[in-house]
Design a protein around this motif. Structure first.
Motif: not given
Lengths: 584, 296
Positions: A475, A478-479, A481-482, A515
């Motif tokens: 997570s 992914s944080r 990345r976004t 990942e």
């Protein structure tokens, strides 16, 4: 630009692949992100392990091995010496997950290679009687820490004098397709000049090494960012064993650039004694000589874990290497870091050396047929540590380079060489243009994002892992990345030697690979070698003598379990307590 | 805190060179490289160009000049105030990064720094460490070019920089490593003649400048001069006084280490013209003609 064989990477594997393909008459281009023979994992290699020396001529040994392998398909035959010892060592070093056939083939190849190992001038340390200085337990020649850079430099000159085209300080960032589902070259940024190159190739050999800088503390050199793994996965290749990270427990704590300086826990040249590990209180927590193991890396990690649990040490400080039991002369003569400590005002035969752990290498990598080094993607071959079939070794990597080149050249002869498709070029240009935007002080620099990514691996994907920490890692990645990557901008528009752009390209690859590694770690619900799941603290040889194989389909990570080859040495099935059993 | 003053220049742009000042926090046992990396991470408005790979004295790619002295950044301890510039005698690519590739290709490779023999003996070849000691010591060379940057050049032309004795110190070390290797059978006398090697000057700085601890004077210059030119080992040590100027020409820009007596000669001849660049006192533009120090 159009070539028969494109070699990406300039270490032991890449140099051999380029030399061999060139020898076979192919037009070769080598693309090296750093400097050929000088950056990457090769210069860091400690010594050379030359495998079993039989004295049997290879022209006899090779057919003998073929017959032996054929018969072994039906009946279990005892493995003759010295191969039995050598293979048993490889099985143990690779926690059971080794390709046994590959290691036997290597043992046979070694007999041909040996006469040439010093051909260009490499000198493996002799004694005054003229015999090789070796450590019997590991078969390791030369001095600790001093072989890799001399080997690398010698290979560098071999490639240059052969007249092979080499572009250094250039990063390949996308594999291009020759047709649907094939690899036919790569898009390359020459960051010294800012040129974008489209390299069309009959066959592409990925040889980008195993030692990436994916965690805050890591052995990987400045340029290593898992680009090879990431590009291969995006092109459709599979990875395996990438859940397993090999850690060093005893690398220099400070300064930061010296975290790649390794205090060897192995048997040492010129001495019967070995390093003793002490905690912050000064108490001995591991005498590596007591382990009776030549490669006690996992044992060191387990013991350090216990010390950290008791509050007696920490992962990046408070643990010390004590070489005071080793004769000063042996340290001075054969240990590369002797002079580093002397330079920093310390005497390693007396003073304690503070240690931190480093993420040393990915035990896994790109999955390939080890007979040909071809991946499941036609046109894409691998060589060396970037593969999932072995841990690092400059001689194994050299073996791979030769194999990969033999089959890559044959493949390239069968296909039509093409220029890179205009669509691929356009996509690459668009990617570069997006990343090349210069920002303001409100933006975040690519190196700052890289550090954030590494911090996630350091915090959640270290030696100690659990379902929770791995979900946290996923997570957090992914944080980044976004939420973070969209704000990443360059600080300079310069076309010349702009590492901001290289760092920006690296970020995506690092996040992708971490990942995948976290997903693979979740899949392996046991502990094995340096893969330690706190929530599954046992080694399960009944269910887990298997590979976790990962790929990406439509940007989703897909995991499957594959059998391993145990043709010659079968490990005992059953389950053992990981922390209690030093060899688990 | 450490105060860094870093040379910044992009020869591909029309912007004059300048020095960027930045303060960074000192850390345990800090090296110059750690300080530069910290500056690279800290600077908000500039992406500093500095080259390094291994951080542990193996790649030989992080050589820079610190407070006037060429050093390997991963090896040299960081001091409280440091002026960092690219190493002298090599064309600048950007900021602290110089072009060493051309030197390797045009000079070092011509000296054939590898071993050649008609047949390859069975492994392991018996050769005592005693006999290999001299070559072994020189094989520690990582071609970082700190030595080449520490000694004065012979001259400068718009086409390039003429290294000491035509080859520079690093090439001499590489060559001598094989000259002293008892296994090598290359005719190095003939090779030296073909490439026009001359006796190498005995610069005393070569005794101590090598980050790998090679005494280049005693281990390379003296034996090479003795073997190739029958020079006496105890020959005069050269006066090492040098001065460094920044030279811009049409094709290249570089810091150049020269004999202080040569500078006024070049200026008087009109070959070098002093340029007015803020923050710099020693910037010279090179005329588009060949400079031969002997004729001037």
């Amino acid at each position: 630009m159009k070539v028969d064989v494109l070699v990406i990477g300039g270490g032991a594997a890449g140099c051999m692949a380029a030399l061999q393909a060139h020898r076979l008459g192919a037009k070769v281009l080598m693309v090296v992100k750093g400097k050929m023979g000088r950056s990457g994992a090769t210069p860091l290699a400690s010594g050379v392990r030359l495998g079993p020396l039989t004295g049997i001529p290879p022209r006899l040994l090779s057919p003998l091995k073929r017959i032996y392998a054929r018969v072994s398909d039906y009946v279990r035959l005892p493995l003759p010496k010295p191969f039995s010892g050598s293979l048993a060592g490889a099985v143990s070093t690779h926690f059971g997950l080794v390709d046994q056939e590959y290691f036997l083939d290597f043992g046979v190849w070694m007999q041909t290679f040996l006469p040439f190992v010093e051909e260009s001038g490499l000198y493996l340390r002799r004694d005054d009687q003229g015999s090789l200085v070796a450590v019997a337990e590991t078969g390791m020649f030369h001095s600790h820490g001093m072989t890799g850079y001399q080997f690398g430099e010698s290979r560098r000159k071999d490639v240059l004098r052969a007249g092979i085209d080499v572009i250094e300080e250039a990063t390949a960032f996308t594999l291009t397709s020759a047709s649907e589902g094939n690899v036919g070259g790569a898009m390359v940024l020459d960051y010294r000049s800012g040129r974008l190159l489209a390299v069309g190739a009959g066959a592409t050999i990925m040889a980008t090494g195993h030692t990436d800088w994916l965690s805050t503390r890591a052995t990987g050199t400045r340029e290593m960012a898992a680009n090879g793994l990431a590009m291969a996965v995006r092109a459709g290749a599979e990875l395996h064993n990438v859940e397993i990270q090999w850690f060093h427990a005893s690398d220099a704590a400070a300064p930061r650039s010296w975290m790649r300086l390794h205090h060897y826990p192995n048997p040492l040249h010129g001495s019967d004694r070995r390093v003793v590990m002490r905690n912050a209180k000064g108490d001995v927590y591991l005498d590596t000589a007591d382990t009776k193991v030549a490669m006690p890396y996992t044992i060191q990690m387990k013991e350090l874990y216990k010390q950290v649990g008791k509050g007696n040490a920490d992962w990046d400080h408070g643990s010390f290497a004590d070489f005071s039991g080793v004769e000063a002369n042996a340290l001075r003569e054969y240990q590369y870091h002797w002079e580093f400590y002397r330079h920093a005002g310390k005497d390693m035969s007396r003073d304690l050396l503070e240690c931190g752990i480093t993420w040393h290498m990915c035990a896994g990598g790109i999955r390939a047929d080890t007979k040909t080094m071809q991946t499941r993607v036609p046109g894409l071959f691998i060589a060396g540590g970037v593969g999932g079939h072995m841990l690092g070794s400059i001689i194994l990597a050299t073996f791979d380079g030769e194999t990969a080149a033999n089959y890559a050249v044959e493949y390239a002869r069968r296909v039509v060489r093409r220029q890179v498709d205009a669509k691929d070029v356009e996509l690459a240009e668009r990617k570069l243009n997006t990343l090349s935007e210069v920002g303001t002080a409100q933006n975040v620099s690519p190196i700052a994002v890289k550090e954030q990514v590494r911090a996630v691996a350091w915090k959640h994907m270290m030696y100690r892992k659990s379902e929770r920490s791995l979900h946290d890692a996923i997570s957090e990645l992914s944080r980044i990345r976004t939420d973070v990557v969209p704000h990443m901008r360059l600080r300079s528009a310069s076309q010349s030697f702009n590492w901001d752009l290289v760092d920006a390209l690296d970020v995506e690859d690092m996040i992708d690979v971490l990942e995948i590694s976290a997903q693979a770690s979740l899949a392996r619900t046991e502990s094995r070698g340096p893969h330690f799941r706190e929530d599954y603290p046992f080694t399960d040889n009944k269910n887990w003598l298997k590979h976790v194989v990962v790929s990406r389909e439509h940007s989703k990570i897909k995991t499957r379990i594959a059998d391993i080859n145990q043709k010659y040495i079968k490990l005992k099935r059953g389950r053992v307590d990981y922390l209690a059993d030093p060899l688990a | 805190m450490i105060k860094l003053k870093i040379f910044c220049y992009d020869p591909s742009s029309s912007v004059d060179p300048c020095y960027e000042e930045v303060c960074i926090t000192r850390t345990d046992n800090m090296r110059v490289l750690d300080a530069l990396n910290s500056a690279y991470e800290t600077l908000q408005h500039r992406s500093l160009a500095h080259r390094w790979f291994c951080g542990t004295k193996k790649c030989g790619e992080c050589a820079i000049t610190v407070n006037g002295k060429p050093v390997l950044a991963c090896w040299e301890a960081a001091s409280d105030e440091m002026t960092c510039e690219p190493i002298s005698n090599f064309p600048i690519i950007r900021d602290l990064v110089v072009d060493t590739a051309r030197y390797e290709r045009d000079i070092i490779m011509k000296l054939r720094p590898w071993m050649e023999r008609p047949t390859v003996p069975t492994f392991p070849e018996k050769v005592s460490h005693q006999r290999m000691r001299a070559a072994h010591s020189l094989s520690k060379c990582i071609e970082c070019n700190v030595c080449s940057a520490a000694i004065p050049v012979e001259g400068v032309t718009p086409a390039g920089i003429q290294a000491a004795a035509g080859i520079g110190a690093a090439a001499l070390v590489r060559f001598t490593r094989f000259l002293l290797d008892p296994r090598d059978q290359t005719n190095r006398h003939q090779l030296a003649e073909t490439v026009g090697m001359r006796p190498f000057p005995n610069f005393s700085v070569l005794k101590t400048v090598c980050p790998q601890g090679i005494d280049i004077l005693d281990e390379a210059v003296v034996p090479a001069n003795r073997i190739l030119f029958s020079s006496r080992a105890e020959s005069q040590v050269e006066d090492d006084e040098t001065t460094t100027i920044f030279v811009r020409s049409q094709n290249w820009s570089a810091f150049i280490r020269i004999d202080p007596q040569l500078k006024p000669v070049l200026v008087a001849a009109g070959t070098l013209t002093k340029a007015d660049v803020p923050m710099f006192s020693e910037v010279y533009d090179l005329l588009d003609t060949v400079v031969d120090p002997k004729s001037s």
